[in-house]
Design a protein around this motif. Structure first.
Motif, PDB file in Angstrom:
ATOM      1  N   CYS A  68       0.528  -1.402   0.068  1.00  0.00           N
ATOM      2  CA  CYS A  68      -0.175  -0.275   0.207  1.00  0.00           C
ATOM      3  C   CYS A  68       1.149   1.521   0.353  1.00  0.00           C
ATOM      4  O   CYS A  68       1.660   1.493   0.305  1.00  0.00           O
ATOM      5  N   PRO A  69       0.736   2.195  -0.788  1.00  0.00           N
ATOM      6  CA  PRO A  69       1.416   3.869  -0.550  1.00  0.00           C
ATOM      7  C   PRO A  69       0.959   3.671   0.563  1.00  0.00           C
ATOM      8  O   PRO A  69      -0.142   3.704   1.463  1.00  0.00           O
ATOM      9  N   ASP A  70       1.618   5.095   0.962  1.00  0.00           N
ATOM     10  CA  ASP A  70       1.194   6.050   2.086  1.00  0.00           C
ATOM     11  C   ASP A  70       0.838   6.977   1.675  1.00  0.00           C
ATOM     12  O   ASP A  70       0.898   7.630   0.786  1.00  0.00           O
ATOM     13  N   VAL A  71       0.146   7.066   2.572  1.00  0.00           N
ATOM     14  CA  VAL A  71      -1.236   8.161   3.108  1.00  0.00           C
ATOM     15  C   VAL A  71      -0.887   9.185   3.685  1.00  0.00           C
ATOM     16  O   VAL A  71      -0.319   9.246   3.953  1.00  0.00           O
ATOM     17  N   LYS A  72      -0.594  10.194   2.486  1.00  0.00           N
ATOM     18  CA  LYS A  72      -0.831  12.008   2.996  1.00  0.00           C
ATOM     19  C   LYS A  72      -1.296  12.553   4.106  1.00  0.00           C
ATOM     20  O   LYS A  72      -3.342  11.740   4.086  1.00  0.00           O
ATOM     21  N   SER A  73      -0.749  13.354   5.336  1.00  0.00           N
ATOM     22  CA  SER A  73      -1.853  13.309   6.358  1.00  0.00           C
ATOM     23  C   SER A  73      -2.527  14.897   5.739  1.00  0.00           C
ATOM     24  O   SER A  73      -1.649  15.488   4.654  1.00  0.00           O
ATOM     25  N   PRO A  74      -3.810  15.240   6.158  1.00  0.00           N
ATOM     26  CA  PRO A  74      -4.564  16.259   5.992  1.00  0.00           C
ATOM     27  C   PRO A  74      -3.228  17.666   5.737  1.00  0.00           C
ATOM     28  O   PRO A  74      -2.625  17.312   6.848  1.00  0.00           O
ATOM     29  N   LYS A  75      -3.919  17.868   5.075  1.00  0.00           N
ATOM     30  CA  LYS A  75      -2.728  19.830   4.863  1.00  0.00           C
ATOM     31  C   LYS A  75      -4.424  21.120   6.402  1.00  0.00           C
ATOM     32  O   LYS A  75      -3.542  21.890   6.467  1.00  0.00           O
ATOM     33  N   LEU A  76      -5.428  20.869   6.752  1.00  0.00           N
ATOM     34  CA  LEU A  76      -5.781  21.404   6.905  1.00  0.00           C
ATOM     35  C   LEU A  76      -6.194  21.165   8.761  1.00  0.00           C
ATOM     36  O   LEU A  76      -5.522  19.977   8.698  1.00  0.00           O
ATOM     37  N   THR A  77      -5.688  22.851   9.189  1.00  0.00           N
ATOM     38  CA  THR A  77      -5.630  22.437  10.465  1.00  0.00           C
ATOM     39  C   THR A  77      -6.933  22.386  11.328  1.00  0.00           C
ATOM     40  O   THR A  77      -8.311  21.932  10.398  1.00  0.00           O
ATOM     41  N   GLN A  78      -6.934  21.316  12.400  1.00  0.00           N
ATOM     42  CA  GLN A  78      -8.212  21.131  12.855  1.00  0.00           C
ATOM     43  C   GLN A  78      -9.125  22.532  13.338  1.00  0.00           C
ATOM     44  O   GLN A  78     -10.013  22.256  12.951  1.00  0.00           O
ATOM     45  N   PRO A 102     -15.460  30.047  -1.525  1.00  0.00           N
ATOM     46  CA  PRO A 102     -14.883  29.433  -2.827  1.00  0.00           C
ATOM     47  C   PRO A 102     -12.981  29.015  -2.471  1.00  0.00           C
ATOM     48  O   PRO A 102     -13.019  27.793  -2.665  1.00  0.00           O
ATOM     49  N   GLN A 103     -12.749  30.002  -1.825  1.00  0.00           N
ATOM     50  CA  GLN A 103     -11.293  29.789  -1.437  1.00  0.00           C
ATOM     51  C   GLN A 103     -11.281  28.181  -0.351  1.00  0.00           C
ATOM     52  O   GLN A 103     -10.020  27.047  -0.131  1.00  0.00           O
ATOM     53  N   ALA A 104     -12.314  28.420   0.768  1.00  0.00           N
ATOM     54  CA  ALA A 104     -12.385  27.391   1.389  1.00  0.00           C
ATOM     55  C   ALA A 104     -12.365  25.434   0.972  1.00  0.00           C
ATOM     56  O   ALA A 104     -11.597  25.220   1.327  1.00  0.00           O
ATOM     57  N   ALA A 105     -13.474  25.970   0.112  1.00  0.00           N
ATOM     58  CA  ALA A 105     -13.783  24.331  -0.707  1.00  0.00           C
ATOM     59  C   ALA A 105     -12.452  24.310  -1.768  1.00  0.00           C
ATOM     60  O   ALA A 105     -12.338  23.232  -1.352  1.00  0.00           O
ATOM     61  N   ARG A 106     -11.222  25.381  -2.581  1.00  0.00           N
ATOM     62  CA  ARG A 106     -10.453  24.846  -2.682  1.00  0.00           C
ATOM     63  C   ARG A 106      -9.577  24.022  -2.349  1.00  0.00           C
ATOM     64  O   ARG A 106      -9.034  22.987  -2.210  1.00  0.00           O
ATOM     65  N   LEU A 107      -9.186  24.656  -0.879  1.00  0.00           N
ATOM     66  CA  LEU A 107      -8.345  23.750   0.236  1.00  0.00           C
ATOM     67  C   LEU A 107      -8.195  22.483   0.407  1.00  0.00           C
ATOM     68  O   LEU A 107      -7.696  21.738   0.651  1.00  0.00           O
ATOM     69  N   ILE A 108     -10.101  22.641   0.399  1.00  0.00           N
ATOM     70  CA  ILE A 108     -10.027  21.437   1.378  1.00  0.00           C
ATOM     71  C   ILE A 108     -10.437  20.529   0.247  1.00  0.00           C
ATOM     72  O   ILE A 108      -9.830  18.892   0.232  1.00  0.00           O
ATOM     73  N   MET A 109     -10.491  20.457  -0.974  1.00  0.00           N
ATOM     74  CA  MET A 109     -10.448  19.609  -2.074  1.00  0.00           C
ATOM     75  C   MET A 109      -9.193  19.658  -2.952  1.00  0.00           C
ATOM     76  O   MET A 109      -8.459  18.759  -3.376  1.00  0.00           O
ATOM     77  N   ASN A 110      -8.242  19.938  -1.835  1.00  0.00           N
ATOM     78  CA  ASN A 110      -6.588  20.493  -2.052  1.00  0.00           C
ATOM     79  C   ASN A 110      -6.132  20.500  -3.606  1.00  0.00           C
ATOM     80  O   ASN A 110      -5.450  19.710  -4.420  1.00  0.00           O
ATOM     81  N   VAL A 111      -7.598  21.602  -4.124  1.00  0.00           N
ATOM     82  CA  VAL A 111      -7.100  22.198  -5.676  1.00  0.00           C
ATOM     83  C   VAL A 111      -6.764  23.670  -5.827  1.00  0.00           C
ATOM     84  O   VAL A 111      -6.922  24.437  -5.199  1.00  0.00           O
TER      85      VAL A 111
END
Length: 115
Positions: A13-23, A106-115
């Motif tokens: 299995c490939p390594d899974v990256k950690s989420p970029k958003l803080t809690q 819209p920026q929040a949505a982009r950050l969540i979806m990492n786009v």
């Protein structure tokens, strides 16, 4: 080490990256999405966005089949997430869309979806 407990080796299995958003940021965004999870609140935002000037709560109530206490409850939720701003004029409350908050959404949505 394997990231999946069912994996015998780290090769399967490939390594899974950690989420970029803080809690904290995730909680802030969750508040926004929860606030938008109700059709009445979406329509209230639309009503306020349609008007250039702040709208009195009594005028908001006229557009919905629910009473003033329920409208005030929805506005309180929208205020808590900073979607709307309120100002008191005498004994009446006037509401308007917080354009800065809406512009950041819209920026929040982009950050969540990492786009």
């Amino acid at each position: 080490m394997a990231t999946n407990p069912k994996c015998a080796t780290s090769d399967c299995c490939p390594d899974v990256k950690s989420p970029k958003l803080t809690q904290a940021r995730a909680e802030d965004y969750a508040c926004c999405f929860k606030a938008l999870a109700d059709p009445i609140r979406i329509r209230i935002l639309n009503l306020l966005a349609t008007n250039d000037q702040p709208v009195c709560v009594c005028d908001i109530v006229k557009h919905f089949p629910i009473g003033q206490p329920t409208i005030s409850h929805h506005l309180k939720i929208l205020r808590a997430c900073r979607f709307v701003l309120a100002e008191r004029r005498g004994t009446f409350m006037y509401y308007r869309v917080n354009r800065k908050c809406v512009a950041e959404f819209p920026q929040a949505a982009r950050l969540i979806m990492n786009v």
